[in-house]
Motif scaffolding. Structure first.
Motif, PDB file in Angstrom:
ATOM      1  N   LEU A 144      15.497   7.366  -0.353  1.00  0.00           N
ATOM      2  CA  LEU A 144      15.503   5.983  -0.956  1.00  0.00           C
ATOM      3  C   LEU A 144      16.385   5.674  -1.899  1.00  0.00           C
ATOM      4  CD1 LEU A 144      11.575   4.953  -1.206  1.00  0.00           C
ATOM      5  CD2 LEU A 144      13.123   4.079   0.376  1.00  0.00           C
ATOM      6  N   LEU A 201       0.675  -1.198  -0.008  1.00  0.00           N
ATOM      7  CA  LEU A 201      -0.173  -0.060  -0.075  1.00  0.00           C
ATOM      8  C   LEU A 201       0.787   1.188   0.086  1.00  0.00           C
ATOM      9  CD1 LEU A 201      -2.721  -1.147   2.518  1.00  0.00           C
ATOM     10  CD2 LEU A 201      -2.712  -1.420  -0.011  1.00  0.00           C
ATOM     11  N   LEU A 237      12.540  -7.490  -0.982  1.00  0.00           N
ATOM     12  CA  LEU A 237      13.075  -6.542   0.199  1.00  0.00           C
ATOM     13  C   LEU A 237      12.124  -6.481   1.414  1.00  0.00           C
ATOM     14  CD1 LEU A 237      14.053  -3.442  -1.829  1.00  0.00           C
ATOM     15  CD2 LEU A 237      15.343  -5.556  -1.262  1.00  0.00           C
ATOM     16  N   GLN A 296       9.585   6.695   2.844  1.00  0.00           N
ATOM     17  CA  GLN A 296      10.691   7.674   2.955  1.00  0.00           C
ATOM     18  C   GLN A 296      10.507   8.391   1.638  1.00  0.00           C
ATOM     19  OE1 GLN A 296      14.727   6.288   3.844  1.00  0.00           O
ATOM     20  NE2 GLN A 296      14.170   4.461   4.383  1.00  0.00           N
ATOM     21  N   ARG A 313       8.963   1.196  -4.070  1.00  0.00           N
ATOM     22  CA  ARG A 313       9.442   1.848  -5.223  1.00  0.00           C
ATOM     23  C   ARG A 313      10.851   1.382  -5.479  1.00  0.00           C
ATOM     24  NH1 ARG A 313       8.949   7.414  -2.422  1.00  0.00           N
ATOM     25  NH2 ARG A 313       8.556   6.085  -0.754  1.00  0.00           N
ATOM     26  N   VAL A 314      11.711   1.109  -4.154  1.00  0.00           N
ATOM     27  CA  VAL A 314      12.855   0.496  -4.766  1.00  0.00           C
ATOM     28  C   VAL A 314      12.768  -0.968  -4.913  1.00  0.00           C
ATOM     29  CG1 VAL A 314      15.159   0.185  -3.697  1.00  0.00           C
ATOM     30  CG2 VAL A 314      13.860   2.287  -2.797  1.00  0.00           C
ATOM     31  N   HIS A 356       2.994   1.151   5.499  1.00  0.00           N
ATOM     32  CA  HIS A 356       4.161   1.578   6.255  1.00  0.00           C
ATOM     33  C   HIS A 356       4.512   3.137   6.153  1.00  0.00           C
ATOM     34  CE1 HIS A 356       7.908   1.449   3.700  1.00  0.00           C
ATOM     35  NE2 HIS A 356       6.953   1.449   2.835  1.00  0.00           N
TER      36      HIS A 356
HETATM   37  O1  3PG Z   1      10.435  -1.781  -0.699  1.00  0.00           O
HETATM   38  C1  3PG Z   1      10.649  -0.677  -0.839  1.00  0.00           C
HETATM   39  O2  3PG Z   1      10.784  -0.336  -2.150  1.00  0.00           O
HETATM   40  C2  3PG Z   1      10.683   0.495   0.067  1.00  0.00           C
HETATM   41  O3  3PG Z   1      10.349  -0.049   1.468  1.00  0.00           O
HETATM   42  C3  3PG Z   1      10.115   1.468  -0.444  1.00  0.00           C
HETATM   43  O4  3PG Z   1       8.673   1.400  -0.200  1.00  0.00           O
HETATM   44  P1  3PG Z   1       7.346   2.607  -0.610  1.00  0.00           P
HETATM   45  O5  3PG Z   1       7.670   3.086  -1.989  1.00  0.00           O
HETATM   46  O6  3PG Z   1       6.155   1.631  -0.394  1.00  0.00           O
HETATM   47  O7  3PG Z   1       7.520   3.480   0.714  1.00  0.00           O
END
Ligand code: 3PG
Ligand code: UPG
Length: 317
Positions: free
Chosen positions: A256, A161, A199, A251, A175-176, A248
């Motif tokens: 990131l 989410l 991740l 960031q 995103r990462v 969560h």
């Molecule tokens: O797993 C990821 O890519 C990072 O936790 C960033 O997640 P987010 O884009 O949901 O903040």
């Protein structure tokens, strides 16, 4: 309920948290005589850590599945430690654990230090900044470890989410994961491309495995553990569990980028770049970034954490 993931390699090692009822797991844990530690790394998470701890403490009390609930406070400057202790966790400050071994900032450091203060045969890691989740994260992650002795590492996966600045929630998180981890795995470790959330901060492992691996001190820990486990023990040692949805604290993309650089460094080392063996500190690596201020574009750099802790068993003897 079975997972809907049907890839040839991963289908049979993928389950759903509902496949693992707490009552059955508790009986299995007792029969096997195993103990479980839940470890929550936290840096400045006073807003959420209390709720994460208290819901897992309740699971522990209701099921006997968790023997130890530990928060590793990673250099917080807020009231994270107090909130975690009030909610029922045993709290250790990362820098105060084995101070003779020095201290580094970072999540990997917090989890590596956790190996020196916990006792459980099975370790379950849960992030402290969760806003949407449940204690089924813990039961789901324990399922494959308690049911198959060949499984050493269990990764959680979920719908990611994303809460925008306007409060809207979409399933565009991670995103990462999408922009770095998945492409890296697809290009260089295609056997691991079936891991849905490489991740994921919610995962579980046998202590023996964790103590045998080098651990990057920063955000490279998840990728490193995944790659090293597959390398040393094969894909059969890895399972994954569908945990539903997860939300969560996000960031900024800009921050990131540092995580992305850490992951690329972990991957580069494990691809065997000459002179950059696993566990060896590289030359300082700096991430170059830019900020626009009016008509001016200002460049600056940030240090990318490069250090990897040696296998914990080498310091515990
Ligand atoms: O797993 C990821 O890519 C990072 O936790 C960033 O997640 P987010 O884009 O949901 O903040
Ligand atoms: O120096 C730090 C930084 C973070 N954390 C804690 O580690 C957890 C995850 O950190 P977060 O900054 O929320 O990471 P994400 O941006 O969510 O990154 C994702 O991707 C990372 C790289 O794989 C994983 O380590 C994370 O668990 C995963 O959620 C949280 O409880 C943090 O408080 C620390 O303990 N020390």
């Amino acid at each position: 309920m079975s997972s809907t993931l049907t890839t040839e390699t991963w289908g049979e090692r993928t389950s759903h948290w509902r496949d693992w009822p707490a009552k059955h797991l508790a009986a299995r844990k007792r029969d096997l005589g195993l103990t479980v530690s839940v470890v929550i790394p936290a840096r400045n998470e006073e807003a959420t850590v209390g709720e994460v701890v208290s819901r897992i403490a309740r699971l522990a009390a209701d099921t006997g599945l968790v023997d130890e609930l530990v928060v590793i406070d990673s250099d917080s400057t807020d009231k994270t430690s107090e909130a975690a202790a009030r909610a029922g966790a045993t709290v250790h400050r990362a820098r105060e654990v084995a101070p003779h071994l020095d201290t580094f900032p970072g999540k990997g450091e917090a989890l590596w230090k956790s190996l020196l203060v916990t006792k459980g045969d099975l370790l379950v890691f849960v992030d402290a900044d969760l806003t949407q989740w449940g204690p089924h994260f813990v039961t789901g992650l324990l399922g494959p470890l308690l049911s198959d002795e060949h499984v050493l590492l269990v990764k959680g996966f979920y719908e990611r989410l994303y809460r925008g600045t306007d409060g809207s929630v979409t399933a565009d998180g991670g995103r990462v994961t999408e922009l770095v981890a998945r492409p890296l795995l697809s290009l260089w470790w295609p056997g691991l491309a079936g891991i849905v959330q490489p991740l994921a901060g919610e995962w579980a492992a046998r202590r023996d495995l964790m103590e045998s691996l080098p651990i990057p001190v920063g955000y490279g820990i998840e990728l490193a553990v995944l790659l090293d486990t597959a390398d040393q023990h094969g894909l059969e040692a890895i399972a994954q569990v569908d945990l539903g949805s997860r939300g969560h604290k996000h960031q900024a993309s800009h921050d990131l980028a540092l995580m992305a650089a850490e992951l690329m460094l972990v991957a580069e080392r494990r691809r065997g770049r000459p002179g950059h063996d696993k566990g060896e500190a590289a030359d300082p690596v700096r991430l170059h970034q830019f900020i626009r201020s009016g008509h001016e574009i200002r460049g600056y750099t940030r240090a990318v954490p490069t250090h990897e802790r040696p296998p914990a068993r080498s310091v515990t003897g």
